[in-house]
Scaffold this motif. Structure first.
Motif, PDB file in Angstrom:
ATOM      1  N   LEU A 184       4.056   1.912   2.150  1.00 17.83           N
ATOM      2  CA  LEU A 184       4.893   2.877   1.893  1.00 17.83           C
ATOM      3  C   LEU A 184       4.566   4.307   2.080  1.00 17.83           C
ATOM      4  N   ILE A 185       4.936   4.909   3.085  1.00 22.15           N
ATOM      5  CA  ILE A 185       4.531   6.095   3.484  1.00 22.15           C
ATOM      6  C   ILE A 185       5.063   7.399   2.883  1.00 22.15           C
TER       7      ILE A 185
ATOM      8  N   ASN B 290      -3.741  10.901  -0.586  1.00 20.69           N
ATOM      9  CA  ASN B 290      -4.424  11.589   0.602  1.00 20.69           C
ATOM     10  C   ASN B 290      -3.768  13.030   0.842  1.00 20.69           C
ATOM     11  N   ALA B 291      -2.558  13.186   0.308  1.00 18.35           N
ATOM     12  CA  ALA B 291      -2.020  14.656   0.357  1.00 18.35           C
ATOM     13  C   ALA B 291      -2.877  15.619   0.140  1.00 18.35           C
TER      14      ALA B 291
ATOM     15  N   ALA C 103       0.875  -1.192   0.062  1.00 22.13           N
ATOM     16  CA  ALA C 103       0.051   0.032   0.052  1.00 22.13           C
ATOM     17  C   ALA C 103       1.003   1.107  -0.246  1.00 22.13           C
ATOM     18  N   LEU C 104       0.379   2.321  -0.783  1.00 19.55           N
ATOM     19  CA  LEU C 104       1.077   3.459  -0.797  1.00 19.55           C
ATOM     20  C   LEU C 104      -0.047   4.277  -0.342  1.00 19.55           C
ATOM     21  N   VAL C 105       0.902   5.440   0.836  1.00 20.27           N
ATOM     22  CA  VAL C 105      -0.068   6.326   1.207  1.00 20.27           C
ATOM     23  C   VAL C 105       0.582   7.763   1.200  1.00 20.27           C
ATOM     24  N   THR C 106      -0.153   8.664   0.504  1.00 16.74           N
ATOM     25  CA  THR C 106       0.500   9.972   0.717  1.00 16.74           C
ATOM     26  C   THR C 106       0.057  10.945   1.515  1.00 16.74           C
ATOM     27  N   GLY C 107       0.899  12.217   1.932  1.00 16.15           N
ATOM     28  CA  GLY C 107       0.556  12.799   2.858  1.00 16.15           C
ATOM     29  C   GLY C 107       0.554  12.024   4.104  1.00 16.15           C
TER      30      GLY C 107
END
Length: 250
Positions: free
Chosen positions: A34-35, A88-89, A9-13
């Motif tokens: 992956l943050i 999310n950013a 999983a990739l999470v932005t912000g």
């Protein structure tokens, strides 16, 4: 088995607020996360707060196209696919239309909307490769119901809502197994909203807008994102999930 066992999983912000709360919930559900964030120092603190040791921090400007191209190549080399993309950013600047400069307008649109286009464009082949890719795009109740003094934010989040639906239909037509849904939080206490919530007049006005009678917390949004990311939502695509304490029901 956990809802996201062994998924990437990739999470932005992801350095704070809803992004960090969601990254932690993804990890709790078995995902390798992956943050990503522009705040390198915040990412270091966030990574230390993650359960487990296999997660990674990535400094990323979500408006930078070459950075997205490089990140897609990195994920392909390292994992060969991506299972979950949580865009999310975002941020908001508030004021009248007359007081909003073109540079500020472009900044709000860039971080909240252009970034989602770039992420989708370059991560979609990796999501297709997973066979069950899930995209969750951060919108807002302001993508559904407008308010004064936030025209650029409303425009950006409304754009996220419709871009998500277009993505869902394109993926469904291609039969690539990728779902796309948007999430629409109401008033939530995060570091970005702390200043507003600290003003008694603003806080009272916000509470008047929430029938349930309280401000939300990031973990409540994270729980909804986990649902959209998981197979429990396998028949949902092109949908908008509102988590707002009843604000938009009025």
């Amino acid at each position: 088995m956990s809802a996201l066992q062994d998924r990437i999983a990739l999470v932005t912000g992801a350095a704070s607020g809803i992004g960090l709360a969601t990254a932690r919930r993804f990890a709790d559900e078995g995902a390798q996360v992956l943050i990503a964030d522009l705040d390198a120092a915040g990412l270091t603190r966030a990574l230390d707060a993650m359960p487990g040791s296999r997660h990674e921090a990535i400094t990323l400007d979500v408006t930078d196209e070459p950075a997205w191209i490089a990140l897609a190549s990195r994920i392909e080399r390292q994992f060969g696919h991506l299972d979950v993309l949580f865009n999310n950013a975002g941020f908001g600047k508030f004021g009248s239309i007359a007081d909003t400069s073109l540079d500020m307008w472009r900044s709000v649109i860039g971080v909240n909307l252009d970034s989602i286009f770039l992420a989708t464009k370059y991560m979609l082949p990796l999501l297709e490769a997973s066979g069950h890719g899930s995209i969750i795009n951060m919108s807002s109740i302001r993508g559904i119901a407008a308010a004064p003094d936030c025209a650029s934010y409303c425009a950006a989040k409304g754009g996220v809502r419709m871009f998500t639906k277009a993505t869902a239909l394109e993926c469904a037509a291609a039969g690539n197994g990728v779902r796309a849904n948007s999430i629409h939080p109401g008033h939530v206490a995060t570091p970005l909203t702390a200043a507003a919530h600290g003003d008694p007049q603003v806080a009272r006005r916000l509470l008047d807008d929430v029938p349930i009678g309280r401000i939300g917390v990031p973990e409540e949004i994270a729980d909804a994102v986990v649902f959209l990311a998981s197979d429990a939502a396998r028949y949902m695509t092109g949908a908008e999930l509102v988590v707002d304490g009843g604000s938009t029901a009025q």
